[in-house]
Design an enzyme around this catalytic site. Structure first.
Site, PDB file in Angstrom:
ATOM      1  N   ASP A  75       5.363  -4.533  23.427  1.00  0.00           N
ATOM      2  CA  ASP A  75       6.506  -4.071  22.640  1.00  0.00           C
ATOM      3  C   ASP A  75       7.038  -2.855  23.374  1.00  0.00           C
ATOM      4  O   ASP A  75       6.390  -1.813  23.413  1.00  0.00           O
ATOM      5  CB  ASP A  75       6.018  -3.711  21.230  1.00  0.00           C
ATOM      6  CG  ASP A  75       7.145  -3.243  20.318  1.00  0.00           C
ATOM      7  OD1 ASP A  75       8.227  -2.886  20.830  1.00  0.00           O
ATOM      8  OD2 ASP A  75       6.927  -3.221  19.095  1.00  0.00           O
ATOM      9  N   ASP A 116       9.541  -8.558  18.071  1.00  0.00           N
ATOM     10  CA  ASP A 116       9.882  -7.399  18.904  1.00  0.00           C
ATOM     11  C   ASP A 116       9.008  -7.268  20.149  1.00  0.00           C
ATOM     12  O   ASP A 116       8.980  -6.214  20.784  1.00  0.00           O
ATOM     13  CB  ASP A 116       9.834  -6.111  18.069  1.00  0.00           C
ATOM     14  CG  ASP A 116       8.437  -5.779  17.583  1.00  0.00           C
ATOM     15  OD1 ASP A 116       7.516  -6.583  17.799  1.00  0.00           O
ATOM     16  OD2 ASP A 116       8.265  -4.701  16.980  1.00  0.00           O
ATOM     17  N   ASP A 117       8.299  -8.333  20.503  1.00  0.00           N
ATOM     18  CA  ASP A 117       7.439  -8.284  21.684  1.00  0.00           C
ATOM     19  C   ASP A 117       8.048  -9.073  22.841  1.00  0.00           C
ATOM     20  O   ASP A 117       8.465 -10.220  22.663  1.00  0.00           O
ATOM     21  CB  ASP A 117       6.058  -8.850  21.352  1.00  0.00           C
ATOM     22  CG  ASP A 117       5.310  -7.923  20.411  1.00  0.00           C
ATOM     23  OD1 ASP A 117       4.587  -7.052  20.910  1.00  0.00           O
ATOM     24  OD2 ASP A 117       5.495  -8.050  19.187  1.00  0.00           O
ATOM     25  N   TYR A 169      14.326   1.173  19.212  1.00  0.00           N
ATOM     26  CA  TYR A 169      13.297   1.710  18.326  1.00  0.00           C
ATOM     27  C   TYR A 169      11.880   1.491  18.879  1.00  0.00           C
ATOM     28  O   TYR A 169      11.574   0.441  19.426  1.00  0.00           O
ATOM     29  CB  TYR A 169      13.404   1.077  16.930  1.00  0.00           C
ATOM     30  CG  TYR A 169      12.548   1.836  15.956  1.00  0.00           C
ATOM     31  CD1 TYR A 169      12.969   3.079  15.474  1.00  0.00           C
ATOM     32  CD2 TYR A 169      11.292   1.362  15.591  1.00  0.00           C
ATOM     33  CE1 TYR A 169      12.156   3.817  14.629  1.00  0.00           C
ATOM     34  CE2 TYR A 169      10.487   2.101  14.740  1.00  0.00           C
ATOM     35  CZ  TYR A 169      10.917   3.330  14.267  1.00  0.00           C
ATOM     36  OH  TYR A 169      10.114   4.063  13.447  1.00  0.00           O
ATOM     37  N   GLN A 192       6.052   1.481  22.814  1.00  0.00           N
ATOM     38  CA  GLN A 192       5.020   1.480  21.773  1.00  0.00           C
ATOM     39  C   GLN A 192       3.666   0.974  22.279  1.00  0.00           C
ATOM     40  O   GLN A 192       2.622   1.483  21.890  1.00  0.00           O
ATOM     41  CB  GLN A 192       5.507   0.576  20.628  1.00  0.00           C
ATOM     42  CG  GLN A 192       4.545   0.426  19.476  1.00  0.00           C
ATOM     43  CD  GLN A 192       5.100  -0.535  18.424  1.00  0.00           C
ATOM     44  OE1 GLN A 192       6.048  -0.212  17.724  1.00  0.00           O
ATOM     45  NE2 GLN A 192       4.526  -1.712  18.326  1.00  0.00           N
ATOM     46  N   LYS A 202       3.767  -9.358  14.359  1.00  0.00           N
ATOM     47  CA  LYS A 202       3.379  -8.772  13.078  1.00  0.00           C
ATOM     48  C   LYS A 202       2.020  -9.260  12.600  1.00  0.00           C
ATOM     49  O   LYS A 202       1.818  -9.519  11.415  1.00  0.00           O
ATOM     50  CB  LYS A 202       4.454  -9.034  12.004  1.00  0.00           C
ATOM     51  CG  LYS A 202       5.847  -8.541  12.386  1.00  0.00           C
ATOM     52  CD  LYS A 202       5.918  -7.023  12.586  1.00  0.00           C
ATOM     53  CE  LYS A 202       7.314  -6.572  12.920  1.00  0.00           C
ATOM     54  NZ  LYS A 202       7.594  -6.619  14.382  1.00  0.00           N
ATOM     55  N   TYR A 241      -3.344   4.378  14.602  1.00  0.00           N
ATOM     56  CA  TYR A 241      -2.464   3.233  14.438  1.00  0.00           C
ATOM     57  C   TYR A 241      -1.149   3.418  15.179  1.00  0.00           C
ATOM     58  O   TYR A 241      -0.438   4.387  14.974  1.00  0.00           O
ATOM     59  CB  TYR A 241      -2.170   2.979  12.952  1.00  0.00           C
ATOM     60  CG  TYR A 241      -1.243   1.800  12.776  1.00  0.00           C
ATOM     61  CD1 TYR A 241      -1.721   0.505  12.949  1.00  0.00           C
ATOM     62  CD2 TYR A 241       0.103   1.977  12.487  1.00  0.00           C
ATOM     63  CE1 TYR A 241      -0.883  -0.574  12.832  1.00  0.00           C
ATOM     64  CE2 TYR A 241       0.949   0.900  12.370  1.00  0.00           C
ATOM     65  CZ  TYR A 241       0.444  -0.375  12.543  1.00  0.00           C
ATOM     66  OH  TYR A 241       1.290  -1.437  12.437  1.00  0.00           O
ATOM     67  N   LYS A 262       0.550  -3.150  15.144  1.00  0.00           N
ATOM     68  CA  LYS A 262      -0.423  -4.234  15.324  1.00  0.00           C
ATOM     69  C   LYS A 262      -0.327  -4.775  16.741  1.00  0.00           C
ATOM     70  O   LYS A 262       0.726  -4.737  17.366  1.00  0.00           O
ATOM     71  CB  LYS A 262      -0.129  -5.358  14.327  1.00  0.00           C
ATOM     72  CG  LYS A 262      -0.707  -5.082  12.952  1.00  0.00           C
ATOM     73  CD  LYS A 262      -2.157  -5.501  12.869  1.00  0.00           C
ATOM     74  CE  LYS A 262      -2.734  -5.035  11.538  1.00  0.00           C
ATOM     75  NZ  LYS A 262      -4.175  -4.886  11.581  1.00  0.00           N
ATOM     76  N   ASP A 263      -1.443  -5.267  17.242  1.00  0.00           N
ATOM     77  CA  ASP A 263      -1.499  -5.764  18.606  1.00  0.00           C
ATOM     78  C   ASP A 263      -1.183  -7.253  18.616  1.00  0.00           C
ATOM     79  O   ASP A 263      -2.051  -8.088  18.811  1.00  0.00           O
ATOM     80  CB  ASP A 263      -2.877  -5.492  19.187  1.00  0.00           C
ATOM     81  CG  ASP A 263      -3.956  -5.601  18.133  1.00  0.00           C
ATOM     82  OD1 ASP A 263      -3.617  -5.599  16.943  1.00  0.00           O
ATOM     83  OD2 ASP A 263      -5.133  -5.714  18.497  1.00  0.00           O
ATOM     84  N   ARG A 302       4.277  -2.560   8.402  1.00  0.00           N
ATOM     85  CA  ARG A 302       3.455  -1.426   8.841  1.00  0.00           C
ATOM     86  C   ARG A 302       2.040  -1.834   9.244  1.00  0.00           C
ATOM     87  O   ARG A 302       1.107  -1.018   9.211  1.00  0.00           O
ATOM     88  CB  ARG A 302       3.416  -0.344   7.754  1.00  0.00           C
ATOM     89  CG  ARG A 302       4.800   0.218   7.476  1.00  0.00           C
ATOM     90  CD  ARG A 302       4.859   1.098   6.240  1.00  0.00           C
ATOM     91  NE  ARG A 302       6.252   1.384   5.906  1.00  0.00           N
ATOM     92  CZ  ARG A 302       6.975   2.349   6.469  1.00  0.00           C
ATOM     93  NH1 ARG A 302       6.429   3.136   7.362  1.00  0.00           N
ATOM     94  NH2 ARG A 302       8.222   2.520   6.135  1.00  0.00           N
TER      95      ARG A 302
HETATM   96  P1  13P Z   1       5.095  -4.170  15.554  1.00  0.00           P
HETATM   97  O1  13P Z   1       3.614  -4.041  15.787  1.00  0.00           O
HETATM   98  O2  13P Z   1       5.555  -5.587  15.741  1.00  0.00           O
HETATM   99  O3  13P Z   1       5.870  -3.204  16.393  1.00  0.00           O
HETATM  100  O4  13P Z   1       5.381  -3.845  14.031  1.00  0.00           O
HETATM  101  C1  13P Z   1       5.041  -2.582  13.553  1.00  0.00           C
HETATM  102  C2  13P Z   1       5.410  -2.350  12.132  1.00  0.00           C
HETATM  103  O5  13P Z   1       5.088  -1.300  11.625  1.00  0.00           O
HETATM  104  C3  13P Z   1       6.128  -3.389  11.358  1.00  0.00           C
HETATM  105  O6  13P Z   1       6.403  -2.968  10.052  1.00  0.00           O
HETATM  106 MG    MG Z   2       7.534  -2.798  17.259  1.00  0.00          MG
HETATM  107 MG    MG Z   3       5.491  -6.711  17.488  1.00  0.00          MG
END
Ligand code: 13P
Ligand code: MG
Ligand code: MG
Ligand code: 13P
Length: 364
Positions: free
Chosen positions: A11, A52-53, A90, A94, A132, A229, A232-233, A266
């Site tokens: 990401d 978003d990856d 955004y 990350q 996600k 945190y 998520k991976d 999240r």
């Molecule tokens: P990502 O791990 O896909 O960037 O999502 C993070 C997030 O907080 C989604 O609500």
């Molecule tokens: Mg993201």
């Molecule tokens: Mg992602």
């Protein structure tokens, strides 16, 4: 000749929020990989997105853990991150947790799944990428594909699959591996992988040494790499198909349930996994629901031909409808478990900070 299929993702920043990859940056990634192709570093590539990856699917002859290939992916992600910063996307960078590349991309943030193989006369390659959610989200479908005869008919009726497969399971907290065989060790395997936040299927191997590796799944746990945190991976998998491996249709069948996974908003909620075509590879509702995309190719001399967007098919409409129903139901629980993840899985989020605030205020 031995070919290696490497799927490396990160990401690098998205728009809006965590929804999807900004299209011009995927074009930028294509330009950079095209250059690497001209320089004979890679043979072929496909750039795509899972939410978003940014996903870099590459073929080459440099084997797994190749410094050159990992560096190419790292440099590409760095370049995209700089561009993403300049235009104000955004969550830029990350998944890039280190400043300088140190020989291998593992443990630096990006996720990676690689298979080196001796190409058969016809070599179907299938890749899946999720957004996600976490690597353990692959446990259920990988088990279905390679161990459940109710999913994979070939385990019963194809002599080449009848002896089953070997699984390499990783304890992601201790970075230790355990090999288990199916059908012999099936109940032991399930005892572990039923806890996908701790035990993750890393590899599946054929029991026929001539066939070798069947599947590789990324297991990089961002929260553990970073110590806190940072999202998520979102995992990826590279899987071989047909003639000694599950048929393509048996692989995708494993995603018809819309199984519950950890992640979503999240990275702190449970939700059903929706199989979607690339057109819908964007996480919108409550930053989700968690999604999986699947692409299939025929691999020959390192070239990826005949690409198909596997979930672009009405036979998955019912799964998607069910996922929407389950999403409504589980969402209505709001911040209550099991909609929200249990405390044990929240320990790498902001929750420890909240608990610390009240540390001295709890009384008898
Ligand atoms: P990502 O791990 O896909 O960037 O999502 C993070 C997030 O907080 C989604 O609500
Ligand atoms: Mg993201
Ligand atoms: Mg992602
Ligand atoms: P075909 O006869 O169309 O090649 O299909 C064989 C098969 O195994 C389908 O799963």
């Amino acid at each position: 000749m031995k070919t290696t299929v490497s799927l490396i993702k990160a990401d690098i920043g998205s728009s809006p929020g965590h929804v999807t990859v900004y299209e011009p940056l995927m074009e930028r990634a294509e330009e950079l990989l095209d250059k690497a192709k001209d320089e004979n570093i890679i043979i072929d590539f496909v750039v795509f997105n899972a939410g978003d990856d940014t996903e870099l699917l590459m073929t080459h002859e440099r084997g797994v853990d190749s410094e050159e290939i990992h560096k190419l992916a790292w440099d590409t992600f760095m370049d995209l991150t700089n561009e993403a910063k300049a235009i104000g996307l955004y969550g830029t960078g990350q998944d890039l947790l280190k400043d300088t590349f140190a020989g291998n991309i593992k443990g630096m943030g990006p996720g990676i799944a690689e298979i080196e193989l001796e190409e058969r006369p016809a070599e179907p390659i299938i890749v899946f990428a999720m957004d996600k959610t976490e690597p353990g989200a692959f446990n259920y479908p990988i088990f279905q594909m390679f161990a459940n005869p109710f999913n994979t008919a070939g385990l019963v009726i194809d002599p080449k699959l009848h002896s089953g497969f070997q699984f390499s399971v990783m304890d992601i907290y201790k970075a230790k591996f355990l090999e288990l065989s199916c059908p012999e060790d099936m109940y032991d395997l399930l005892a572990l992988i039923g806890a996908p936040g701790k035990y993750v299927i890393k590899y599946v191997n054929s029991k026929d040494p001539a066939l070798g590796r069947a599947a590789a799944i990324s297991t990089d746990k961002l929260s553990l790499v970073a110590g806190k945190y940072v999202g998520k991976d979102d995992p990826v998998a590279v899987i071989r198909s047909q003639s000694g491996f599950p048929a393509v249709g048996e692989l995708v069948e494993a995603f018809t349930l819309g199984h519950l996974v950890s992640g979503w908003m999240r990275g702190s909620h449970r939700g059903p996994l929706m199989p979607v075509p690339l057109e819908y590879s964007q996480c919108v509702r409550f930053d989700g629901p968690p999604r999986v995309v699947g692409l299939g190719f025929q691999l020959k001399n390192g070239l990826l031909r005949g690409g198909v967007d596997l979930f672009d098919d009405p036979s998955f409409d019912r799964t998607r409808e069910r996922v929407n129903e389950i999403a409504d139901y589980i969402r209505s629980h709001g911040p209550f478990e099991p909609s929200r993840l249990p405390l044990s899985e929240m320990e790498y989020t902001t929750l420890p900070g909240i608990l610390k605030k009240f540390e001295d205020k709890f009384h008898d």
